[in-house]
Design an enzyme around this catalytic site. Structure first.
Site, PDB file in Angstrom:
ATOM      1  N   ASP A   1      52.749  38.542  32.178  1.00 15.17           N
ATOM      2  CA  ASP A   1      52.133  39.584  33.009  1.00 15.17           C
ATOM      3  C   ASP A   1      51.917  40.123  34.072  1.00 15.17           C
ATOM      4  OD1 ASP A   1      49.447  39.987  33.277  1.00 15.17           O
ATOM      5  OD2 ASP A   1      48.731  38.311  33.867  1.00 15.17           O
TER       6      ASP A   1
ATOM      7  N   HIS B   1      49.593  40.891  30.126  1.00 14.85           N
ATOM      8  CA  HIS B   1      48.549  41.857  30.271  1.00 14.85           C
ATOM      9  C   HIS B   1      48.436  42.264  28.739  1.00 14.85           C
ATOM     10  CE1 HIS B   1      45.804  42.265  34.051  1.00 14.85           C
ATOM     11  NE2 HIS B   1      45.555  43.426  33.453  1.00 14.85           N
TER      12      HIS B   1
ATOM     13  N   TYR C   1      34.215  46.981  32.569  1.00 18.41           N
ATOM     14  CA  TYR C   1      35.289  47.902  31.740  1.00 18.41           C
ATOM     15  C   TYR C   1      33.796  47.876  30.906  1.00 18.41           C
ATOM     16  CZ  TYR C   1      39.013  46.364  34.366  1.00 18.41           C
ATOM     17  OH  TYR C   1      40.435  46.483  35.075  1.00 18.41           O
TER      18      TYR C   1
ATOM     19  N   TRP D   1      46.438  52.204  34.575  1.00 21.05           N
ATOM     20  CA  TRP D   1      45.008  51.929  35.426  1.00 21.05           C
ATOM     21  C   TRP D   1      44.349  52.065  34.871  1.00 21.05           C
ATOM     22  CZ3 TRP D   1      42.657  48.454  39.866  1.00 21.05           C
ATOM     23  CH2 TRP D   1      41.902  48.286  40.169  1.00 21.05           C
TER      24      TRP D   1
ATOM     25  N   SER E   1      41.075  39.845  34.600  1.00 20.22           N
ATOM     26  CA  SER E   1      42.752  40.882  35.277  1.00 20.22           C
ATOM     27  C   SER E   1      41.083  41.060  36.415  1.00 20.22           C
ATOM     28  CB  SER E   1      41.942  41.980  34.453  1.00 20.22           C
ATOM     29  OG  SER E   1      43.218  43.590  34.555  1.00 20.22           O
ATOM     30  N   TYR E   2      40.973  42.813  36.362  1.00 21.54           N
ATOM     31  CA  TYR E   2      39.982  43.147  37.890  1.00 21.54           C
ATOM     32  C   TYR E   2      38.052  41.721  37.968  1.00 21.54           C
ATOM     33  CZ  TYR E   2      37.039  45.275  40.971  1.00 21.54           C
ATOM     34  OH  TYR E   2      36.289  46.020  42.109  1.00 21.54           O
TER      35      TYR E   2
END
Length: 570
Positions: free
Chosen positions: A254, A289, A44, A166, A118-119
């Site tokens: 989340d 989230h 990101y 996303w 997250s990722y």
């Protein structure tokens, strides 16, 4: 106060074993070192302080002051890094290669700790799955345990809202720039960014234009059931190889909270060594989230709902670097309803007991009760799906989550295609702690359908607010290949609604909703055996749905914690 300084090395090329270079920023504290290293591998944009620090909840300058070097890397094929981005596919090997490179640098003392949300939690778990030398601990935050169930799909249904948002918000924009995609693709992405809801309503979902802006979407849609494709990128299959301490951070609202809980529970039982199993810690707040604020959905949880995640991270990593035990509880859990933090020795709390609640044909939900067998019926039409109203969603997107968490259910419960069953007012406070599961006995006139359910709390004024909800797609009820329903045949289903820590006060009531859609959180089921992602209105079928209630019929299991330790509001 003595002034402190630090050094930043920007865009350092870190070579992977296949020759691809990953662009990496290296932050060094004052002094000659070597230092323990905090590593964040992210898709990101490492140059974004919003993504690299604010959403993650770890301030780099405070980590430098604590004596850590901080390394932030663009993952393969993202922003300044070389290569082609394929979600999840390269993170295990690239994580291992990055850690090996760090161990060769003069600023690294041999201890590497990974962190991020997250990722970025996925990059940690996948790296840990190959047990790289030097990786001492991870701190996966707001992340899943595998990338089929709970990430891309849930109960066999595509998590439509999350997957598309996303792609639109985070994955596609830099990808289009790298691939020098045509004007049509950029215009489409711009259109979707202005009105993401429109793409969720378009039929069919599987279309060439969407795959142009996100080639990996094709793979996700081509594998609607768990198979070898998902197994190859599933870190939960490698818990027994993971020799790392871990600080698991989650949020009750989340989308990935079940994965956070599963990572904590299973690594506590299955990690490679006794030390790793013993050094698993869990923190769960009321957060959604990308949104760690005190306000979630329709409710405010008080100032105490925020916590200093930087301090928590640094205590965890510092203790391990210094060879001592972290001064952290095994589990620090926020209970909504009471809006208090509780320190627990495990999750769920000790002595938590599943209690059975019976449904009856009069619309009542009774604890450990008996009722005459009967049925409840409704009609489900995929052309008019039940709209999403709160829950652990990603809608409408990161940091906004305006439609996530506890939301008013009055419009949902007024629909004729939603069954509503309500308990009597509670005589005393009820503390729910763990996973709520509906054991559904039902029949459909259709070849396929979805079954959805939601547990809500009804206050003294009659306002119903969602707590947890879930879905199961009937065609996958046996696992593996899809199997059509026999119209009218009674079938059993296990429908997990989700986990929570919540106190329902005396005088309030519990309510259960049962329906057959929750859109656009999940994709539509055409209620035929057409592939949902290829279905058009011509494939839709109206279904007559029957739920069997009373003794021997559908029952709701709610885990109750009778002796919760005293809590604090901060």
């Amino acid at each position: 106060m003595t002034a402190r300084s630090h050094t930043v090395r920007r865009d350092v090329d870190v070579p992977m074993s296949d020759g691809v270079n990953l662009s990496t920023d290296i932050w060094l504290p004052e002094g000659h070192g070597p230092f323990p290293v905090l590593l964040q591998r992210m898709p990101y944009d490492k140059s974004s302080s919003l993504m690299a620090q604010h959403i993650i909840g770890l301030e780099i300058l405070r980590a430098l002051d604590a004596g850590f070097a901080v390394v932030v890397q663009d993952t393969r094929g993202r922003y300044a890094s070389e290569g082609v981005f394929t979600p999840f596919a390269h993170e295990a090997d690239d994580g291992r290669d990055t850690i090996a490179w760090l161990l060769e640098q003069d600023f690294c003392d041999g201890d590497v700790f990974m962190y991020g949300a997250s990722y970025i939690g996925a990059t940690q778990l996948l790296a840990a799955s190959v047990a790289p030398k030097g990786l001492r601990a991870i701190a996966p935050q707001l992340t899943g345990s595998d990338y089929y169930e709970g990430w891309t799909y849930r109960g066999g249904a595509l998590q439509l809202g999350f997957v598309l948002l996303w792609i639109i918000e985070s994955l596609a924009p830099p990808d289009l720039e790298r691939r020098e995609s045509g004007e049509a693709a950029r215009e489409l992405l711009d259109e979707l960014g202005k009105d993401p809801w429109s793409v969720m309503d378009r039929l069919p979902l599987r279309r060439p234009d969407l795959q142009t802006i996100s080639p990996y979407l094709r793979d996700w849609l081509d594998h609607p059931a768990r198979d070898e494709f998902w197994d190859a990128i599933d870190p939960s299959r490698a818990y027994g190889r993971m020799d790392v301490a871990a600080l698991h951070i989650g949020g009750w609202n989340d989308i990935f909270v079940e994965g956070t809980l599963r990572n904590f529970q299973r690594l506590s039982a299955e990690a490679a060594t006794d030390d790793a199993r013993r050094r698993q810690y869990l923190v769960v707040g009321p957060w959604s989230h990308g949104n760690l604020s005190t306000w979630q959905g329709d409710g405010w949880h008080g100032y105490g709902a925020e916590t200093d995640l930087t301090a928590m991270h640094l205590e965890f990593f510092s203790a391990l670097a210094e060879g001592r035990e972290p001064d952290l509880p095994k589990a620090r859990i926020f209970f909504t309803g009471s809006d208090t933090w509780h320190v627990l020795p495990s999750w769920p709390p000790p002595a938590t007991t599943p209690t059975s609640w019976t449904l009856d044909a009069g619309g009542r939900l009774t604890r450990d009760g008996t009722a005459e067998p009967g049925t409840l019926t409704y009609r489900s039409d995929p052309a008019n799906p039940v709209p999403t109203a709160g829950g652990a969603t990603f809608l409408p997107g990161l940091r906004v989550a305006r439609n996530s968490g506890p939301k008013d259910q009055s419009e949902i419960e007024a629909r004729r295609d939603v069954l509503v069953l309500t308990s009597a007012p509670l005589e005393s406070d009820l503390t729910i702690a763990g996973e709520v599961v509906l054991h559904l006995e039902a029949a459909s006139s259709a070849e396929d359908c979805d079954w959805t359910a939601r547990l809500t709390e009804v206050d003294a004024d009659g306002r119903s607010t969602g707590l947890v909800d879930g879905i199961v797609r009937a065609r996958y009820r046996h696992g593996g290949a899809p199997v059509p329903l026999q119209p009218g045949r009674r079938e059993p289903y296990r429908l997990p609604l989700g986990s929570l820590a919540h106190v329902v006060p005396a005088g309030h009531r519990l309510r259960l909703q049962i329906a057959s859609s929750n859109h656009p959180r999940f994709d539509r089921n055409p209620q035929t055996m057409a592939e949902p992602v290829d279905a058009t209105p011509d494939d839709f079928a109206v279904a007559e749905q029957t739920v069997f209630v009373g003794t021997g019929g559908t029952r709701l299991l709610i885990p109750i914690a009778p002796n919760l330790p005293p809590g604090r509001r901060s």
